[in-house]
Every structure is written in structure tokens, then in C-alpha cells.
Design a protein around this motif. Sequence first.
Motif, mmCIF file in Angstrom:
data_model
loop_
_atom_site.group_PDB
_atom_site.id
_atom_site.type_symbol
_atom_site.label_atom_id
_atom_site.label_comp_id
_atom_site.label_asym_id
_atom_site.label_seq_id
_atom_site.Cartn_x
_atom_site.Cartn_y
_atom_site.Cartn_z
ATOM 1 N N ALA A 138 23.634 7.467 28.621
ATOM 2 C CA ALA A 138 22.352 6.946 29.073
ATOM 3 C C ALA A 138 22.178 7.160 30.582
ATOM 4 C CB ALA A 138 22.230 5.472 28.723
ATOM 5 N N GLN A 139 23.257 6.978 31.344
ATOM 6 C CA GLN A 139 23.173 7.157 32.798
ATOM 7 C C GLN A 139 22.902 8.625 33.130
ATOM 8 O OE1 GLN A 139 22.763 4.965 34.940
ATOM 9 N NE2 GLN A 139 23.812 5.323 36.858
ATOM 10 N N SER A 140 23.473 9.533 32.374
ATOM 11 C CA SER A 140 23.239 10.961 32.605
ATOM 12 C C SER A 140 21.781 11.315 32.363
ATOM 13 C CB SER A 140 24.129 11.804 31.687
ATOM 14 O OG SER A 140 25.481 11.581 31.979
ATOM 15 N N GLU A 141 21.221 10.833 31.278
ATOM 16 C CA GLU A 141 19.809 11.094 30.992
ATOM 17 C C GLU A 141 18.925 10.513 32.085
ATOM 18 O OE1 GLU A 141 18.755 9.901 27.026
ATOM 19 O OE2 GLU A 141 20.206 11.286 26.127
ATOM 20 N N LYS A 142 19.270 9.333 32.571
ATOM 21 C CA LYS A 142 18.496 8.698 33.642
ATOM 22 C C LYS A 142 18.524 9.550 34.910
ATOM 23 C CE LYS A 142 18.034 4.305 36.067
ATOM 24 N NZ LYS A 142 18.552 2.926 36.173
ATOM 25 N N ILE A 143 19.680 10.083 35.252
ATOM 26 C CA ILE A 143 19.810 10.941 36.439
ATOM 27 C C ILE A 143 18.941 12.185 36.282
ATOM 28 C CG2 ILE A 143 21.389 12.454 37.732
ATOM 29 C CD1 ILE A 143 21.876 9.525 38.389
ATOM 30 N N ILE A 144 19.009 12.842 35.140
ATOM 31 C CA ILE A 144 18.242 14.066 34.910
ATOM 32 C C ILE A 144 16.748 13.772 34.907
ATOM 33 C CG2 ILE A 144 17.772 15.905 33.239
ATOM 34 C CD1 ILE A 144 20.823 15.670 32.505
ATOM 35 N N GLU A 145 16.331 12.703 34.273
ATOM 36 C CA GLU A 145 14.918 12.335 34.261
ATOM 37 C C GLU A 145 14.420 12.026 35.672
ATOM 38 O OE1 GLU A 145 15.080 9.157 31.410
ATOM 39 O OE2 GLU A 145 15.019 10.555 29.706
ATOM 40 N N THR B 17 15.329 7.342 44.370
ATOM 41 C CA THR B 17 15.951 6.616 43.258
ATOM 42 C C THR B 17 17.259 7.281 42.877
ATOM 43 O OG1 THR B 17 13.823 5.874 42.417
ATOM 44 C CG2 THR B 17 15.658 5.855 40.865
ATOM 45 N N MET B 18 17.262 8.601 42.885
ATOM 46 C CA MET B 18 18.482 9.328 42.554
ATOM 47 C C MET B 18 19.588 8.990 43.550
ATOM 48 S SD MET B 18 18.564 13.293 41.630
ATOM 49 C CE MET B 18 20.095 14.110 41.344
ATOM 50 N N LEU C 118 27.873 11.114 48.139
ATOM 51 C CA LEU C 118 26.948 12.115 47.613
ATOM 52 C C LEU C 118 25.528 11.951 48.155
ATOM 53 C CD1 LEU C 118 26.770 14.531 45.672
ATOM 54 C CD2 LEU C 118 26.124 12.916 43.870
ATOM 55 N N LYS C 119 25.147 10.756 48.555
ATOM 56 C CA LYS C 119 23.769 10.478 48.981
ATOM 57 C C LYS C 119 23.193 11.481 49.974
ATOM 58 C CE LYS C 119 23.709 5.619 47.922
ATOM 59 N NZ LYS C 119 23.457 4.259 48.328
ATOM 60 N N PRO C 120 23.943 11.904 51.004
ATOM 61 C CA PRO C 120 23.353 12.846 51.974
ATOM 62 C C PRO C 120 22.934 14.186 51.375
ATOM 63 C CG PRO C 120 25.405 11.920 52.823
ATOM 64 C CD PRO C 120 25.290 11.488 51.393
ATOM 65 N N TYR C 121 23.448 14.523 50.202
ATOM 66 C CA TYR C 121 23.147 15.806 49.566
ATOM 67 C C TYR C 121 22.000 15.729 48.563
ATOM 68 C CZ TYR C 121 27.632 16.756 51.657
ATOM 69 O OH TYR C 121 28.657 16.877 52.564
ATOM 70 N N LEU C 122 21.460 14.552 48.357
ATOM 71 C CA LEU C 122 20.419 14.368 47.350
ATOM 72 C C LEU C 122 19.025 14.296 47.968
ATOM 73 C CD1 LEU C 122 22.222 11.856 44.972
ATOM 74 C CD2 LEU C 122 22.055 14.344 44.786
ATOM 75 N N THR C 123 18.795 15.087 48.980
ATOM 76 C CA THR C 123 17.477 15.140 49.602
ATOM 77 C C THR C 123 16.571 16.052 48.782
ATOM 78 O OG1 THR C 123 18.002 17.052 50.971
ATOM 79 C CG2 THR C 123 18.486 14.854 51.901
ATOM 80 N N LYS D 290 28.388 5.292 39.435
ATOM 81 C CA LYS D 290 27.545 5.892 40.464
ATOM 82 C C LYS D 290 27.746 7.397 40.391
ATOM 83 C CE LYS D 290 25.987 2.309 42.934
ATOM 84 N NZ LYS D 290 24.600 2.124 43.316
ATOM 85 N N LEU D 291 26.681 8.158 40.564
ATOM 86 C CA LEU D 291 26.771 9.602 40.531
ATOM 87 C C LEU D 291 27.641 10.084 41.683
ATOM 88 C CD1 LEU D 291 25.708 12.210 39.152
ATOM 89 C CD2 LEU D 291 23.866 12.191 40.846
ATOM 90 N N ALA D 292 28.704 10.813 41.366
ATOM 91 C CA ALA D 292 29.631 11.308 42.384
ATOM 92 C C ALA D 292 29.580 12.820 42.519
ATOM 93 C CB ALA D 292 31.054 10.857 42.053
ATOM 94 N N GLY D 293 28.919 13.507 41.586
ATOM 95 C CA GLY D 293 28.800 14.951 41.644
ATOM 96 C C GLY D 293 27.751 15.437 40.682
ATOM 97 N N ILE D 294 27.066 16.510 41.070
ATOM 98 C CA ILE D 294 26.060 17.107 40.194
ATOM 99 C C ILE D 294 26.115 18.620 40.354
ATOM 100 C CG2 ILE D 294 24.248 16.765 41.937
ATOM 101 C CD1 ILE D 294 22.245 16.514 39.561
ATOM 102 N N TYR D 295 26.104 19.304 39.226
ATOM 103 C CA TYR D 295 26.134 20.760 39.212
ATOM 104 C C TYR D 295 25.188 21.229 38.122
ATOM 105 C CZ TYR D 295 27.920 25.514 38.639
ATOM 106 O OH TYR D 295 28.039 26.876 38.541
ATOM 107 N N MET D 296 24.372 22.220 38.417
ATOM 108 C CA MET D 296 23.407 22.763 37.462
ATOM 109 C C MET D 296 23.634 24.252 37.329
ATOM 110 S SD MET D 296 19.947 20.924 38.855
ATOM 111 C CE MET D 296 20.331 21.078 40.597
ATOM 112 N N LYS D 297 23.597 24.740 36.083
ATOM 113 C CA LYS D 297 23.659 26.193 35.878
ATOM 114 C C LYS D 297 22.814 26.565 34.682
ATOM 115 C CE LYS D 297 27.819 26.242 33.088
ATOM 116 N NZ LYS D 297 29.082 26.824 32.809
#
Length: 99
Positions: free
Chosen positions: A1-8, A17-18, A26-31, A92-99
Motif C-alpha cells: 500500500a505504501q508503494s502504491e501511495k508513493i507512485i500515485e 507530500t512525497m 532522501l528528501k533533498p533528492y525529491l524535488t 519511510k521511503l529510503a530509495g527510488i529507482y525507475m526504469k
Amino acid sequence: AQSEKIIETLDAGNYETMAALASSELKPYLTEEKMEEAKKTIGDDWGTFRNFGKTYMTEIRQNGQNFAMVQMNASYDNVSVTYTLTFDTEMKLAGIYMK
């Protein structure tokens, strides 16, 4: 559920919010600038979100800390994206990677 919330939240462009859902490291990288740049590496026009695919989860240990790692696919009109999300013990989100 937390993963879906992050993606949404990412899809909605709600980066504040992210960042609130992320670890302090991780916060400084979520601009907006950095996240939009990361999204463009996949494509300029993702289209509308369609659905989530399969979800895979595992626990990892790194630098003496435990993390939950989630990999899930998301389909959009024009692309399919595989997200790899890492969460700390407080979810808490500690890492995100998209491919």
C-alpha cells in the motif's frame, strides 16, 4: 500500500507530500526538478496511469540497517515503468529507482 501511495503521489506531481513520506537522507533528492528529470529518462509523455502489475518484496540489510525493497510495475498509456522502492524500518521511503 505504501508503494502504491508513493507512485500515485509521484504521478500527481505532489513532491512535497512525497518528501514528507521519505527519510531525511532522501528528501533533498525529491524535488520537482530532479524527479521530472528522472521521469524523462524513461520518456517525455507517459500518458495516463492504467494499472499496477505484479509486486515483489524482499528484506535487505545494508550498512547494518534493515530495509524493505519493493519492485512493482506500473502501466501508463505510453510506457511501462518498473519501480524499485526501498523503505526503512519506519516505512519511510529510503530509495527510488525507475526504469
